[in-house]
Design an enzyme around this catalytic site. Structure first.
Site, PDB file in Angstrom:
ATOM      1  N   THR A 175       9.658   6.025   3.906  1.00 16.00           N
ATOM      2  CA  THR A 175      10.564   5.315   4.808  1.00 16.00           C
ATOM      3  C   THR A 175      10.642   3.835   4.444  1.00 16.00           C
ATOM      4  O   THR A 175       9.660   3.237   4.000  1.00 16.00           O
ATOM      5  CB  THR A 175      10.119   5.433   6.283  1.00 16.00           C
ATOM      6  OG1 THR A 175       8.853   4.806   6.429  1.00 16.00           O
ATOM      7  CG2 THR A 175      10.024   6.876   6.727  1.00 16.00           C
ATOM      8  N   TYR A 230      -3.561  -7.707  15.460  1.00 16.66           N
ATOM      9  CA  TYR A 230      -3.600  -6.792  14.305  1.00 16.66           C
ATOM     10  C   TYR A 230      -4.903  -5.984  14.317  1.00 16.66           C
ATOM     11  O   TYR A 230      -4.891  -4.750  14.263  1.00 16.66           O
ATOM     12  CB  TYR A 230      -3.484  -7.604  13.009  1.00 16.66           C
ATOM     13  CG  TYR A 230      -3.758  -6.795  11.765  1.00 16.66           C
ATOM     14  CD1 TYR A 230      -2.769  -6.003  11.194  1.00 16.66           C
ATOM     15  CD2 TYR A 230      -5.018  -6.815  11.146  1.00 16.66           C
ATOM     16  CE1 TYR A 230      -3.019  -5.254  10.051  1.00 16.66           C
ATOM     17  CE2 TYR A 230      -5.273  -6.075  10.006  1.00 16.66           C
ATOM     18  CZ  TYR A 230      -4.270  -5.289   9.468  1.00 16.66           C
ATOM     19  OH  TYR A 230      -4.527  -4.540   8.341  1.00 16.66           O
ATOM     20  N   LYS A 276      -5.876  -1.907  14.842  1.00 19.72           N
ATOM     21  CA  LYS A 276      -6.648  -1.119  13.870  1.00 19.72           C
ATOM     22  C   LYS A 276      -7.839  -0.453  14.568  1.00 19.72           C
ATOM     23  O   LYS A 276      -8.215   0.672  14.251  1.00 19.72           O
ATOM     24  CB  LYS A 276      -7.093  -2.002  12.697  1.00 19.72           C
ATOM     25  CG  LYS A 276      -5.919  -2.531  11.880  1.00 19.72           C
ATOM     26  CD  LYS A 276      -5.131  -1.408  11.210  1.00 19.72           C
ATOM     27  CE  LYS A 276      -3.713  -1.723  10.888  1.00 19.72           C
ATOM     28  NZ  LYS A 276      -2.942  -0.642  10.309  1.00 19.72           N
ATOM     29  N   THR A 330      -1.556  -7.792  -0.818  1.00 21.31           N
ATOM     30  CA  THR A 330      -0.171  -7.392  -0.549  1.00 21.31           C
ATOM     31  C   THR A 330       0.515  -8.527   0.211  1.00 21.31           C
ATOM     32  O   THR A 330      -0.100  -9.579   0.430  1.00 21.31           O
ATOM     33  CB  THR A 330      -0.123  -6.121   0.323  1.00 21.31           C
ATOM     34  OG1 THR A 330      -0.683  -6.459   1.597  1.00 21.31           O
ATOM     35  CG2 THR A 330      -0.909  -4.982  -0.292  1.00 21.31           C
ATOM     36  N   LYS A 346      16.158  -1.506   0.012  1.00 18.98           N
ATOM     37  CA  LYS A 346      14.745  -1.250  -0.311  1.00 18.98           C
ATOM     38  C   LYS A 346      14.512   0.224  -0.619  1.00 18.98           C
ATOM     39  O   LYS A 346      13.668   0.569  -1.436  1.00 18.98           O
ATOM     40  CB  LYS A 346      13.854  -1.726   0.830  1.00 18.98           C
ATOM     41  CG  LYS A 346      13.728  -3.229   0.810  1.00 18.98           C
ATOM     42  CD  LYS A 346      12.687  -3.756   1.747  1.00 18.98           C
ATOM     43  CE  LYS A 346      12.546  -5.264   1.546  1.00 18.98           C
ATOM     44  NZ  LYS A 346      11.710  -5.888   2.560  1.00 18.98           N
ATOM     45  N   SER A 376      -6.185   2.489   8.914  1.00 18.15           N
ATOM     46  CA  SER A 376      -6.909   1.465   9.654  1.00 18.15           C
ATOM     47  C   SER A 376      -7.302   0.343   8.693  1.00 18.15           C
ATOM     48  O   SER A 376      -6.682   0.163   7.648  1.00 18.15           O
ATOM     49  CB  SER A 376      -8.125   2.118  10.308  1.00 18.15           C
ATOM     50  OG  SER A 376      -8.853   1.168  11.023  1.00 18.15           O
ATOM     51  N   LEU A 405       0.817  -1.216   0.000  1.00 15.08           N
ATOM     52  CA  LEU A 405       0.000   0.000   0.000  1.00 15.08           C
ATOM     53  C   LEU A 405       0.854   1.272   0.000  1.00 15.08           C
ATOM     54  O   LEU A 405       0.503   2.259  -0.647  1.00 15.08           O
ATOM     55  CB  LEU A 405      -0.935  -0.018   1.221  1.00 15.08           C
ATOM     56  CG  LEU A 405      -1.899   1.154   1.288  1.00 15.08           C
ATOM     57  CD1 LEU A 405      -2.903   1.125   0.151  1.00 15.08           C
ATOM     58  CD2 LEU A 405      -2.626   1.166   2.633  1.00 15.08           C
TER      59      LEU A 405
HETATM   60  N1  LIG Z   1      -3.527  -5.135   2.330  1.00  9.29           N
HETATM   61  C1  LIG Z   1      -4.732  -4.934   2.806  1.00  9.29           C
HETATM   62  O1  LIG Z   1      -5.726  -5.497   2.330  1.00  9.29           O
HETATM   63  C2  LIG Z   1      -4.936  -4.007   3.945  1.00  9.29           C
HETATM   64  C3  LIG Z   1      -6.240  -3.869   4.462  1.00  9.29           C
HETATM   65  C4  LIG Z   1      -6.444  -2.995   5.513  1.00  9.29           C
HETATM   66  C5  LIG Z   1      -5.402  -2.260   6.022  1.00  9.29           C
HETATM   67  N2  LIG Z   1      -4.156  -2.415   5.509  1.00  9.29           N
HETATM   68  C6  LIG Z   1      -3.088  -1.620   6.119  1.00  9.29           C
HETATM   69  O2  LIG Z   1      -2.252  -1.076   5.145  1.00  9.29           O
HETATM   70  C7  LIG Z   1      -0.958  -0.860   5.703  1.00  9.29           C
HETATM   71  C8  LIG Z   1       0.080  -1.384   4.747  1.00  9.29           C
HETATM   72  O3  LIG Z   1      -0.090  -2.762   4.619  1.00  9.29           O
HETATM   73  P1  LIG Z   1       0.239  -3.571   3.286  1.00  9.29           P
HETATM   74  O4  LIG Z   1      -0.963  -4.372   2.988  1.00  9.29           O
HETATM   75  O5  LIG Z   1       0.800  -2.689   2.278  1.00  9.29           O
HETATM   76  O6  LIG Z   1       1.324  -4.587   3.840  1.00  9.29           O
HETATM   77  P2  LIG Z   1       2.831  -4.885   3.374  1.00  9.29           P
HETATM   78  O7  LIG Z   1       2.883  -5.043   1.894  1.00  9.29           O
HETATM   79  O8  LIG Z   1       3.313  -5.995   4.232  1.00  9.29           O
HETATM   80  O9  LIG Z   1       3.575  -3.538   3.758  1.00  9.29           O
HETATM   81  C9  LIG Z   1       3.835  -3.213   5.073  1.00  9.29           C
HETATM   82  C10 LIG Z   1       5.009  -2.289   5.072  1.00  9.29           C
HETATM   83  O10 LIG Z   1       5.264  -1.903   6.430  1.00  9.29           O
HETATM   84  C11 LIG Z   1       6.669  -2.021   6.644  1.00  9.29           C
HETATM   85  N3  LIG Z   1       6.922  -2.364   8.027  1.00  9.29           N
HETATM   86  C12 LIG Z   1       6.485  -3.448   8.701  1.00  9.29           C
HETATM   87  N4  LIG Z   1       6.944  -3.433   9.960  1.00  9.29           N
HETATM   88  C13 LIG Z   1       7.690  -2.319  10.089  1.00  9.29           C
HETATM   89  C14 LIG Z   1       8.456  -1.784  11.139  1.00  9.29           C
HETATM   90  N5  LIG Z   1       8.539  -2.385  12.323  1.00  9.29           N
HETATM   91  N6  LIG Z   1       9.122  -0.638  10.924  1.00  9.29           N
HETATM   92  C15 LIG Z   1       9.069  -0.017   9.735  1.00  9.29           C
HETATM   93  N7  LIG Z   1       8.371  -0.492   8.680  1.00  9.29           N
HETATM   94  C16 LIG Z   1       7.690  -1.631   8.856  1.00  9.29           C
HETATM   95  C17 LIG Z   1       7.131  -3.155   5.742  1.00  9.29           C
HETATM   96  O11 LIG Z   1       8.508  -3.007   5.516  1.00  9.29           O
HETATM   97  P3  LIG Z   1       9.402  -4.268   4.993  1.00  9.29           P
HETATM   98  O12 LIG Z   1       9.204  -4.289   3.523  1.00  9.29           O
HETATM   99  O13 LIG Z   1      10.780  -3.890   5.406  1.00  9.29           O
HETATM  100  O14 LIG Z   1       8.891  -5.488   5.672  1.00  9.29           O
HETATM  101  C18 LIG Z   1       6.282  -2.932   4.524  1.00  9.29           C
HETATM  102  O15 LIG Z   1       6.904  -2.051   3.642  1.00  9.29           O
HETATM  103  C19 LIG Z   1      -0.947  -1.551   7.050  1.00  9.29           C
HETATM  104  O16 LIG Z   1      -1.123  -0.594   8.057  1.00  9.29           O
HETATM  105  C20 LIG Z   1      -2.159  -2.457   6.982  1.00  9.29           C
HETATM  106  O17 LIG Z   1      -2.723  -2.671   8.233  1.00  9.29           O
HETATM  107  C21 LIG Z   1      -3.874  -3.265   4.488  1.00  9.29           C
END
Ligand SMILES: NC(=O)c1ccc[n+]([C@@H]2O[C@H](COP(=O)([O-])OP(=O)(O)OC[C@H]3O[C@@H](n4cnc5c(N)ncnc54)[C@H](OP(=O)(O)O)[C@@H]3O)[C@@H](O)[C@H]2O)c1
Length: 432
Positions: free
Chosen positions: A35, A218, A222, A276, A41, A195, A8
């Site tokens: 960041t 998780y 949220k 993702t 990365k 969220s 995202l």
């Molecule tokens: N995907 C969905 O359907 C969905 C739905 C609702 C909400 N969200 C929200 O969207 C946001 C992004 O999620 P995503 O789906 O894009 O997941 P993702 O692809 O796993 O991306 C998460 C990102 O957060 C970084 N991260 C994780 N832990 C971290 C830490 N301790 N310090 C710094 N960076 C950190 C990861 O870095 P690395 O690459 O280094 O691991 C990664 O770039 C999250 O808040 C998630 O709750 C996603």
């Protein structure tokens, strides 16, 4: 803007570029601070963003968009502190918006029989509000302070999912307050919590604030984001706590003095459902999951975005919209002027993207305690099965919970700030 390196975060950066460059009367420039956790990365992300920008045909010399990679590990408060100090000491004049996007799921896998059964019997609910994820219980961060120091000996544990998804962001925003407050009062800084449509009232347990005993840590975090953002706006119960939070300490102010022009606004958005890597699945399972979300979209789920670019719609809109535009959209979406809304990225069957208000259990769509059955999602399509409209009493309870959450977060912030200060004093004493 704070956004990580794929998923995202990348979708938000790409969409922000596209929308910024097509804004009418656009003369200014935009700096996207993203960041990552590693320099590899950071350079990969930078080159992806440069390539995305190049598609607009903007030559390097006249581009209006700049990228600034930064490094932070949100489960390490010293790393969060270092990033905030670096940005405060820089010549950045202000931060228009900070997007609190990074996060982890803390899941170990899926309950397969339940996953298959619920997908076959109700694909829309199964892909949007899954009940079959296996959450790991009791994940904690690595120690915050180096071994052998007094601070390390007295260090309490910190929940890992809580720190990555909520507390690391919470501290970063507080420490960056001089930059957020330096925004002009006509366009105050925005704190945008990311969220999820999944966050429900049952997920947050006030007796386990860090979600350490929870198998839904998780979703717990949220729900915390919803409570923090929605209860922060013009509420007597949280007013003094929010005031303390947005007030910086002298040491932060002094790093590069900036005038305090405004108070930041608190906003909350969600990306619907995007495929993702937040949940780790085998390639073939991931493709099945992707197909499942497409099917959910075709049977009418407004949240089945599938791609991060579509999922970024509500977030990029919040970043670029003026306060007046956000307010006007809230009034037209809810039919009355109420409290803040949770903004969701929605999609129709043909993949057309839009920004829509989202039901929050106990808060409704805008905290007025009014029913909203005839609104855009046409009955129950965009809501979890069994959802009911929030009454006035529910809203009061939500605000009481919000105040409790703010109290706990502020108490934890002060506690960790004191520990960090003590550690830094000990460290500088040793190095003399
Ligand atoms: N995907 C969905 O359907 C969905 C739905 C609702 C909400 N969200 C929200 O969207 C946001 C992004 O999620 P995503 O789906 O894009 O997941 P993702 O692809 O796993 O991306 C998460 C990102 O957060 C970084 N991260 C994780 N832990 C971290 C830490 N301790 N310090 C710094 N960076 C950190 C990861 O870095 P690395 O690459 O280094 O691991 C990664 O770039 C999250 O808040 C998630 O709750 C996603």
């Amino acid at each position: 803007m704070s956004a990580p390196n794929h998923g995202l975060g990348l979708g938000i950066c790409c969409r922000l570029i596209d929308e910024f460059l097509t804004l009418p009367n656009n003369h200014g420039s935009l700096t996207i601070i993203f960041t990552t956790r590693t320099s590899r990365k950071a350079s990969e992300t930078l080159s992806t963003l440069e390539n995305h920008l190049a598609k607009h045909g903007t030559s390097k010399s006249d581009r209006q968009i700049y990228f600034q990679p930064e490094n932070v590990e949100l489960t390490n408060l010293l790393s969060v502190r270092a990033l905030s100090r670096k940005l405060l000491a820089s010549h950045l004049p202000y931060l228009n918006a900070i997007v609190l996007n990074a996060g982890i799921g803390g899941w170990s896998g899926l309950k397969w029989p339940s996953a298959i059964w619920s997908t076959l019997t109700d694909i829309r609910q199964a892909t949007t509000w899954p009940t079959f994820k296996l959450g790991l219980v009791g994940l904690v961060t690595k120690p915050q302070f180096p071994e052998g120091t007094k601070a390390a000996r007295e260090e309490p544990i910190l929940g890992e999912v809580f720190c990555a998804n909520t507390f690391g962001h919470y501290m970063l925003v507080h420490w960056l307050m001089p930059l957020l407050r330096a925004c002009d009062s006509a366009s105050p800084g925005k704190i945008i919590w990311i969220s999820s449509v999944e966050a429900g009232a049952r997920h947050y347990n006030p007796d386990d604030h860090q979600g350490l005993k929870s198998s839904v840590a998780y979703e717990h975090t949220k729900r915390l984001s919803d409570c923090l953002a929605l209860s922060a706006v013009n509420q007597p119960a949280t007013g003094s706590l929010v005031k303390e939070y947005i007030t910086s300490s002298d040491s932060e102010e002094q790093l590069q003095p900036r005038s305090q022009e405004s108070e930041p606004s608190f906003l909350v958005a969600h990306p619907g459902i995007c495929t993702t890597t937040i949940i780790s699945l085998y390639w073939i399972v991931h493709q099945g999951y992707r197909l499942g979300i497409y099917l959910a979209r075709w049977v009418g789920s407004p949240w089945a975005n599938v791609t991060s670019y579509l999922g970024a719609a509500s977030i990029s809109w919040l970043i670029l919209a003026s306060q007046a535009e956000i307010k006007a959209k809230a009034v037209s979406a809810t039919g009355n002027l109420g409290g803040p809304c949770k903004w969701g990225s929605a999609v129709d069957r043909l993949g057309r993207s839009s920004v829509q208000v989202t039901d929050v259990e106990g808060w409704g769509i805008n905290g007025t305690g009014k029913p909203f059955k005839d609104k855009w999602w046409g009955g129950q399509v965009g809501r979890k099965t069994g959802s009911v409209d929030a009454t006035k009493e529910d809203v009061d309870n939500f605000l009481a919970l919000g105040a409790d959450v703010w109290r706990k977060m502020e108490s934890l912030r002060k506690d960790w700030e004191a520990r960090i200060e003590e550690f830094e004093a000990e460290d500088s004493h040793k190095s003399k």
